[in-house]
Design a protein around this motif. Structure first.
Motif, short mmCIF file in Angstrom:
data_model
loop_
_atom_site.label_atom_id
_atom_site.label_comp_id
_atom_site.label_asym_id
_atom_site.label_seq_id
_atom_site.Cartn_x
_atom_site.Cartn_y
_atom_site.Cartn_z
N ARG A 57 0.15 5.06 -7.74
CA ARG A 57 1.45 4.94 -8.44
C ARG A 57 1.91 3.49 -8.44
O ARG A 57 2.66 3.07 -9.31
CB ARG A 57 2.50 5.84 -7.77
CG ARG A 57 2.32 7.32 -8.06
CD ARG A 57 3.58 8.12 -7.74
NE ARG A 57 3.91 8.13 -6.34
CZ ARG A 57 3.48 9.04 -5.46
NH1 ARG A 57 2.68 10.01 -5.85
NH2 ARG A 57 3.84 8.98 -4.19
N SER A 58 1.48 2.74 -7.43
CA SER A 58 1.86 1.33 -7.33
C SER A 58 0.89 0.44 -8.08
O SER A 58 0.95 -0.79 -7.97
CB SER A 58 1.91 0.91 -5.85
OG SER A 58 2.68 1.82 -5.11
N LYS A 59 -0.06 1.07 -8.81
CA LYS A 59 -1.00 0.37 -9.69
C LYS A 59 -2.02 -0.49 -8.94
O LYS A 59 -2.66 -1.35 -9.53
CB LYS A 59 -0.27 -0.52 -10.73
CG LYS A 59 0.81 0.18 -11.52
CD LYS A 59 0.21 0.97 -12.67
CE LYS A 59 1.25 1.53 -13.61
NZ LYS A 59 1.73 2.85 -13.26
N LEU A 60 -2.17 -0.26 -7.66
CA LEU A 60 -3.17 -1.05 -6.92
C LEU A 60 -4.59 -0.68 -7.33
O LEU A 60 -5.52 -1.47 -7.13
CB LEU A 60 -2.98 -0.85 -5.41
CG LEU A 60 -1.82 -1.63 -4.82
CD1 LEU A 60 -1.52 -1.17 -3.41
CD2 LEU A 60 -2.12 -3.11 -4.80
N ASP A 61 -4.78 0.51 -7.90
CA ASP A 61 -6.14 0.88 -8.33
C ASP A 61 -6.61 0.04 -9.51
O ASP A 61 -7.80 -0.02 -9.80
CB ASP A 61 -6.20 2.37 -8.68
CG ASP A 61 -5.19 2.76 -9.74
OD1 ASP A 61 -4.09 2.18 -9.77
OD2 ASP A 61 -5.50 3.65 -10.55
N LYS A 62 -5.67 -0.65 -10.16
CA LYS A 62 -6.09 -1.53 -11.26
C LYS A 62 -6.94 -2.69 -10.74
O LYS A 62 -7.78 -3.21 -11.44
CB LYS A 62 -4.86 -2.10 -12.00
CG LYS A 62 -4.01 -1.05 -12.68
CD LYS A 62 -4.56 -0.73 -14.07
CE LYS A 62 -3.62 0.14 -14.86
NZ LYS A 62 -3.55 1.52 -14.41
N CYS A 63 -6.65 -3.13 -9.51
CA CYS A 63 -7.48 -4.22 -8.98
C CYS A 63 -8.49 -3.72 -7.96
O CYS A 63 -9.41 -4.43 -7.60
CB CYS A 63 -6.62 -5.35 -8.42
SG CYS A 63 -5.71 -4.88 -7.00
N ASN A 64 -8.34 -2.49 -7.46
CA ASN A 64 -9.37 -1.95 -6.57
C ASN A 64 -9.70 -0.52 -7.00
O ASN A 64 -9.03 0.43 -6.61
CB ASN A 64 -8.92 -1.97 -5.11
CG ASN A 64 -10.08 -1.63 -4.19
OD1 ASN A 64 -11.00 -0.92 -4.58
ND2 ASN A 64 -10.05 -2.17 -2.99
N PRO A 65 -10.75 -0.37 -7.82
CA PRO A 65 -11.07 0.95 -8.37
C PRO A 65 -11.58 1.94 -7.32
O PRO A 65 -11.77 3.12 -7.63
CB PRO A 65 -12.16 0.65 -9.41
CG PRO A 65 -12.70 -0.68 -9.06
CD PRO A 65 -11.64 -1.43 -8.31
N ASN A 66 -11.80 1.50 -6.08
CA ASN A 66 -12.25 2.44 -5.04
C ASN A 66 -11.12 3.34 -4.56
O ASN A 66 -11.36 4.35 -3.89
CB ASN A 66 -12.79 1.67 -3.83
CG ASN A 66 -13.97 0.82 -4.20
OD1 ASN A 66 -14.93 1.32 -4.77
ND2 ASN A 66 -13.87 -0.49 -3.93
N ILE A 67 -9.89 2.99 -4.88
CA ILE A 67 -8.75 3.79 -4.40
C ILE A 67 -8.82 5.20 -4.99
O ILE A 67 -8.97 5.38 -6.20
CB ILE A 67 -7.41 3.11 -4.76
CG1 ILE A 67 -7.27 1.82 -3.95
CG2 ILE A 67 -6.22 4.04 -4.50
CD1 ILE A 67 -6.08 0.95 -4.32
N GLY A 68 -8.74 6.19 -4.10
CA GLY A 68 -8.76 7.59 -4.54
C GLY A 68 -10.15 8.16 -4.71
O GLY A 68 -10.30 9.35 -4.97
N LYS A 69 -11.18 7.31 -4.57
CA LYS A 69 -12.56 7.81 -4.74
C LYS A 69 -13.15 8.19 -3.38
O LYS A 69 -12.69 7.75 -2.35
CB LYS A 69 -13.43 6.71 -5.36
CG LYS A 69 -12.87 6.12 -6.64
CD LYS A 69 -13.59 6.66 -7.87
CE LYS A 69 -12.94 6.18 -9.16
NZ LYS A 69 -13.06 4.76 -9.39
#
Ligand SMILES: Cc1cc2nc3c(=O)[nH]c(=O)nc-3n(C[C@H](O)[C@H](O)[C@H](O)COP(=O)(O)OP(=O)(O)OC[C@H]3O[C@@H](n4cnc5c(N)ncnc54)[C@H](O)[C@@H]3O)c2cc1C
Ligand code: SF4
Length: 555
Positions: A279-291
């Protein structure tokens, strides 16, 4: 003696919390990771605010009633499921998180798992030797000891079957003090015997001045400069935005409060933590988030015994077997741990999914049922990559966990072994939890039938109470989210401290691993903060801190 919960704001009540609150460290989530962190930081002299989307429910509220407990203490009223609805997921949503409702089994992380993390996931400083003092500290703090009372019949029958077949069986250590052997741990311990975060670390932190805000969901992180996903990325967070919830957990007011903090710790569990980072858009720079989210997916087998079992009474889990945990080496066919679940009528009836008269007939023999569980060790095999946390259109998380051949092979193997154990223990009939299975009267009959059960999602009844991964630790920024000290790679003052840190599942029930690792990470955080603040680690933890290597960088 009643525990005191001072400094508490309940956002579901009339009054809204202040628009701005300030502290040294904000901790999102009060479960295994968040609870330990709160105590250690508060004892070191830091001003801590804990944020929890569930309510403050304590012993006086625990009525040993499933209908009340699932609604008030669990995520999605205990009905959380994976995206395709194939796996039912149990997670706590209350102060103390899943520790308030868990079944008290307490295992150290297996050496094989820690070695695998070091070798395959570049994790530093978490080998068996390095973690030993942290385990010892937690075991003392939470009174973790082998359970010396005789197992209840549900567990004893697992032991009997295992012994008859000459297979490994052992006693489970539990985190209890003065346990009356009631068997209602999953509904909240009514006598404060379970040493969950609710009765141990959280009241300790509150007594030391920490603040607790409940019915408050951390909506997103407040980025210092700009939102991730925009052109300029930020490397610091200022704190979190809170949404207030009503007593049913529905949104009351979005972004009602800003908590401003020098450091933010996310400990919202292995679905909640990646969701907040996303939700804080950190996955835009780290695509490993949530995987790479893992579940220890569980398959189960029910046996009808000639005698009364009363699987709802007595310590829920006291016997286990690791006979098949490493059955094909660490990276081979997925191994599994064998345990039993407590059998309470509502939970049992949702598992015995047959309909109408057939379901009614099954429930008639409820008190004579014994159940075995196999917890599959996912994440170690090259084809076991777990699931992925996604956000729906309301930015609410869901877990996509595809089932594949390597899992099906393991479910089938485990189902065969569980049935064999149950017949060895004297079962009259065995019912594998599969929509196409029937109660089988002999082992050869069950064996033939289980081999032919269709390996299809929604036919095979699967569940999990162990969500892990999704914000994995590791030195390699290409395949991890945090470093080996739990700091999010891209953000200097943001840490993760919960089960989401694991790069694979564990092969044991997770709470003790989460406690020990969060303890170590909290102490290292205090060491870092004390370079600029006048705070001090308490002596018992200062001694342990000498074991922390300085090879994971903070600055
Ligand atoms: C029924 C059951 C039985 C279990 N039995 C055992 C057992 O016997 N032994 C064992 O080792 N493990 C057991 N477990 C698992 C163990 O309890 C968990 O693995 C462990 O508690 C996870 O710790 P955590 O800190 O990752 O998350 P949790 O303990 O789940 O805590 C996360 C907290 O964060 C809160 N949260 C989430 N999102 C937000 C947000 N955005 N804002 C604010 N708050 C948020 C949640 O409400 C929750 O309270 C069991 C779990 C369940 C559900
Ligand atoms: S079994 Fe022990 S710890 Fe669990 S609810 Fe009963 S008294 Fe509490």
């Amino acid at each position: 003696m009643r525990l005191q919960y001072t400094n508490h704001i309940d956002c579901s009540e009339e009054e809204q919390p202040p628009a701005i609150l300030e502290c040294d460290v904000v901790i999102v989530g009060t479960g295994a990771g968040g609870g330990i962190a709160a105590e250690i930081l508060a004892r070191s002299g830091l001003k801590v605010i804990m944020v929890e989307e569930g309510g403050l429910n304590t012993a006086k509220d625990f009525k040993l009633q499933e209908k009340q407990a699932y609604a008030e203490l669990y995520q999605e009223v205990a009905g959380r499921q994976t995206k395709d609805k194939a796996i039912q997921i149990l997670q706590g949503k209350t102060v103390g998180g899943s520790t308030t409702v868990n079944w008290t089994s307490s295992f150290r992380t297996p050496k094989q798992t820690l070695n695998h993390w070091q070798q395959e996931h570049d994790i530093q400083g978490l080998d068996d030797k390095n973690l030993a003092p942290w385990f010892a500290w937690v075991e003392k703090r939470l009174n973790i000891k082998p359970w010396t009372v005789a197992p209840n019949a549900n567990n004893q029958l697992l032991a009997n079957g295992l012994k008859k077949l000459g297979w490994h069986n052992a006693t489970i250590p539990r985190n209890v003090k003065g346990c009356a052997n009631l068997g209602y741990c999953g509904m909240g311990c009514p006598i404060d015997a379970k040493q969950s975060m609710l009765v141990s670390c959280i009241p300790m932190a509150l007594n030391l001045g920490a603040q607790l805000i409940t019915k408050a969901r951390a909506e997103r992180l407040i980025m210092a400069r700009s939102e991730y996903g925009s052109e300029q990325s930020s490397d610091r967070v200022r704190g979190v935005w809170l949404t207030s919830l009503d007593k049913y957990g529905q949104v009351k007011q979005k972004n009602v409060t800003q908590i401003l903090a020098k450091h933010s710790i996310i400990a919202a569990g292995a679905i909640g933590t990646p969701a907040l980072l996303m939700r804080s858009k950190l996955d835009k720079c780290n695509p490993n988030i949530g995987k790479r989210t893992f579940l220890h997916p569980v398959t189960a087998s029910i046996a009808q015994m000639p005698e009364q079992v009363n699987g709802f009474a007595g310590a829920p889990q006291s016997i286990y077997s690791d006979q098949f945990l490493w059955r094909d080496g660490v990276k081979g066919e997925l191994g599994y741990k064998l345990e039993v679940p407590p059998l309470h009528p509502v939970l049992a009836s949702t598992l015995l999914r047959q309909h109408g008269q057939q379901h009614f007939d099954l429930m008639q023999n409820f008190t004579r049922y014994q159940a075995n569980l196999a917890l599959i060790r996912d994440g170690f095999h090259s084809q076991s990559n777990g699931g992925q946390v996604l956000l729906d259109s309301d930015e609410y998380p869901e877990l996509d966990y595809p089932l594949n051949e390597v899992l099906w092979r393991s479910f089938k193997d485990a189902m065969l072994k569980m049935a064999e154990i149950q017949f060895a223990a004297g079962a009259e009939k065995v019912l594998p939890l599969h929509m196409d299975a029937q109660p089988y009267k002999t082992w050869p009959q069950a064996q033939r039938a289980i081999k032919n059960l269709p390996t299809k999602a929604l036919r095979w009844q699967l569940m999990s109470a162990h969500v892990m991964g999704g914000s994995a630790m590791g030195a390699n920024t290409n395949n991890s989210v945090c470093d080996s000290l739990g700091q999010v790679h891209e953000v200097e003052n943001l840490s993760v401290m919960d089960g989401s840190l694991f790069p694979t599942s564990l092969g044991v029930n997770p709470q003790l691993t989460i406690y020990a690792i969060s303890c170590k990470l909290s102490v290292s955080l205090v060491q870092r903060l004390q370079q600029t603040m006048s705070i001090k680690l308490p002596d018992d933890l200062a001694v342990l801190s000498r074991a922390i290597p300085n090879n994971a960088t903070f600055d």
